[in-house]
Write a protein that holds these residues in place. Structure first.
Motif, PDB file in Angstrom:
ATOM      1  N   LYS B  61       0.866  -1.187   0.000  1.00 14.24           N
ATOM      2  CA  LYS B  61       0.000   0.000   0.000  1.00 14.24           C
ATOM      3  C   LYS B  61       0.900   1.233   0.000  1.00 14.24           C
ATOM      4  CE  LYS B  61      -3.846  -2.131   2.566  1.00 14.24           C
ATOM      5  NZ  LYS B  61      -4.901  -2.109   1.523  1.00 14.24           N
ATOM      6  N   VAL B  62       0.936   1.921  -1.119  1.00 15.09           N
ATOM      7  CA  VAL B  62       1.817   3.080  -1.261  1.00 15.09           C
ATOM      8  C   VAL B  62       1.195   4.297  -0.579  1.00 15.09           C
ATOM      9  CG1 VAL B  62       2.799   4.692  -2.941  1.00 15.09           C
ATOM     10  CG2 VAL B  62       2.859   2.220  -3.383  1.00 15.09           C
ATOM     11  N   SER B  63       1.966   4.955   0.282  1.00 12.59           N
ATOM     12  CA  SER B  63       1.502   6.184   0.939  1.00 12.59           C
ATOM     13  C   SER B  63       2.006   7.429   0.225  1.00 12.59           C
ATOM     14  CB  SER B  63       1.985   6.237   2.395  1.00 12.59           C
ATOM     15  OG  SER B  63       1.526   5.130   3.118  1.00 12.59           O
ATOM     16  N   THR B  64       3.300   7.451  -0.097  1.00 13.63           N
ATOM     17  CA  THR B  64       3.876   8.630  -0.737  1.00 13.63           C
ATOM     18  C   THR B  64       4.838   8.194  -1.835  1.00 13.63           C
ATOM     19  OG1 THR B  64       5.848   8.803   0.673  1.00 13.63           O
ATOM     20  CG2 THR B  64       3.853   9.896   1.464  1.00 13.63           C
ATOM     21  N   ARG B  65       4.938   9.017  -2.858  1.00 16.71           N
ATOM     22  CA  ARG B  65       5.996   8.826  -3.859  1.00 16.71           C
ATOM     23  C   ARG B  65       6.491  10.208  -4.271  1.00 16.71           C
ATOM     24  NH1 ARG B  65       2.489   4.776  -7.377  1.00 16.71           N
ATOM     25  NH2 ARG B  65       0.569   5.369  -6.337  1.00 16.71           N
TER      26      ARG B  65
END
Lengths: 120, 120
Positions: B61-65
């Motif tokens: 689960k990606v939070s920030t990029r």
């Protein structure tokens, strides 16, 4: 390579935690910082941002540091994870920070700098 | 640049979570992976490592990029933070991952890949 990453990060966080304006010599006009999603470029903008962060006391506790050669092979990418102790808060904040260090005159400067808190 | 980082990371984690061997086309012979401190180089070693990680089900689960240009200006450094859900464990593991993407024939491949869990 690991020794460069170690000495750079030791110096960076010791300076950050004692005198943020003292980080200026590590950046150049083409240096970029992305701090919690805010993008900045150049020594003045970067040091202004770091100096204006709203805490009085800060301590970085580094947990891991990894590095690899990058670019034309003479640059280094360094990734740090750790915890940030801010002011008198008992709860450390996990962070991760990535640097790309470019060579210059026998030393290195920060070309890329990307910082994120890593919330649980 | 943000669009490239977004589409790359979407593709990377979707593939990782469904078919890790399918990541092979993203790496080259000069690609490097540092996974929890273990260093590997080349497509076969990297895919072997990723394929042998001891979990059956995994979801990123990606939070920030965040991303910046790096190298000669045609490469990208991408830093991702997020949570990893492994097998049936209810407790997500925070992670951070840094990629340097090099251009090749109108697309990009992974030159540098550094992965760390970020323990609380």
């Amino acid at each position: 390579m690991e020794a460069i990453a170690q000495s750079f990060t030791d110096y960076y966080y010791t300076t950050f935690d004692s005198n943020r304006a003292g980080l200026a010599p590590l950046y150049r006009a083409n240096s970029m910082l992305t701090f919690e999603g805010t993008q900045l470029q150049g020594v003045e903008a970067i040091v202004e941002k770091l100096s204006s962060l709203p805490f009085q006391k800060v301590e970085h506790k580094v947990s891991t540091r990894d590095c690899q050669p990058t670019g034309d092979g003479n640059s280094l990418v360094v990734i740090v994870t750790g915890a940030l102790m801010v002011d008198d808060s008992p709860a450390p904040l996990n962070f991760s920070q990535t640097f790309v260090l470019n060579p210059e005159g026998g030393s290195y400067y920060v070309f890329n700098d990307l910082f994120r808190l890593n919330y649980g």
